[in-house]
Design a protein around this motif. Sequence first.
Motif, PDB file in Angstrom:
ATOM      1  N   TRP A  10      29.277 -32.112  43.275  1.00 47.36           N
ATOM      2  CA  TRP A  10      28.919 -33.088  42.245  1.00 47.36           C
ATOM      3  C   TRP A  10      29.009 -32.526  40.834  1.00 47.36           C
ATOM      4  N   HIS A  14      25.144 -36.880  38.043  1.00 48.84           N
ATOM      5  CA  HIS A  14      24.002 -37.497  38.732  1.00 48.84           C
ATOM      6  C   HIS A  14      22.662 -36.910  38.263  1.00 48.84           C
ATOM      7  N   THR A  19      20.745 -38.957  42.185  1.00 50.14           N
ATOM      8  CA  THR A  19      20.840 -37.972  43.265  1.00 50.14           C
ATOM      9  C   THR A  19      20.026 -38.405  44.475  1.00 50.14           C
ATOM     10  N   THR A  20      18.764 -38.747  44.248  1.00 50.29           N
ATOM     11  CA  THR A  20      17.885 -39.084  45.369  1.00 50.29           C
ATOM     12  C   THR A  20      18.270 -40.410  46.026  1.00 50.29           C
ATOM     13  N   PRO A  45      24.574 -30.760  44.895  1.00 51.52           N
ATOM     14  CA  PRO A  45      24.077 -31.381  43.662  1.00 51.52           C
ATOM     15  C   PRO A  45      23.785 -30.328  42.597  1.00 51.52           C
ATOM     16  N   SER A  46      23.330 -30.784  41.451  1.00 55.22           N
ATOM     17  CA  SER A  46      22.990 -29.864  40.363  1.00 55.22           C
ATOM     18  C   SER A  46      21.717 -29.083  40.696  1.00 55.22           C
ATOM     19  N   PHE A  49      17.984 -30.405  41.222  1.00 54.73           N
ATOM     20  CA  PHE A  49      17.712 -31.349  42.307  1.00 54.73           C
ATOM     21  C   PHE A  49      17.956 -30.751  43.688  1.00 54.73           C
ATOM     22  N   SER A  53      16.647 -32.554  47.164  1.00 52.95           N
ATOM     23  CA  SER A  53      17.786 -32.930  48.019  1.00 52.95           C
ATOM     24  C   SER A  53      17.627 -32.332  49.406  1.00 52.95           C
TER      25      SER A  53
END
Length: 252
Positions: A10, A14, A19-20, A45-46, A49, A53
């Motif tokens: 990603w 997001h 994201t969630t 993801p970043s 998060f 995640s």
Amino acid sequence: MKKKIIIANWKMNHDFHKTTSFLRNFLKIVLEKKINHNKEIIIAPSFPFLHISNQILQGTNLKIAAQNIHQMKNGSYTGEVSASMLKSIGISQVILGHSERRKFFLENNDILLKKIKIALKYGLHIILCVGETGFERNQNQQFNVIKNQLVETVFNCSADDIIFFHIAYEPVWAIGTGKNATYKQAQTMHEYIRSLFLNKYGKNISNEISILYGGSISNLNARNFFLQKDIDGGLVGNCSLELDKFLEIIQS
């Protein structure tokens, strides 16, 4: 039969809500339709998060990866994240050597080897990216470039360490450009990479190592890439940000 591997990178996209909500909706569909059968699905993801995640996907066979780590164990490196920090929140996968890290953050093979060593020390599985630029391909240097990237990084590791690796071939000229390697070009490079592992580590490791293709993979072209003999899956960028497109890629 070796599982196909699909990784969503990603990048810097997001926020918390996106994201969630993506992961909860994605998980619901995956479980209902059982589209994760015989596939390994990894989401990257970043950094902010990663923990939430991982909690959302806990108890499933879906995995969360970090997009990078620092090469040092700890210390005065403002803004950086260590392998031990990832391990402490249950993250077991990390992407290393992406062309954007090499280009924008000047990561060379020496730095990447240090990152590989620290990742292995903490038991992290590594998605190692390799790839040539358009200039290098135009100079017919693509095979030398890929060989050098492997020789100076992963090939410094023991045979026992190779089980911790996936290799992702991403031609730099096809990342975020809308351009693609042809299916033949991608297969030729994947076959070459596999031959390098054969020469270095032998037949078993060469057969077992997963080599993924990345470079503007979309829901429209993924199937033809995945049908190639030596392509074991994909590292997906932009199209992994959209739920419907990413699901199509997985199902392909």
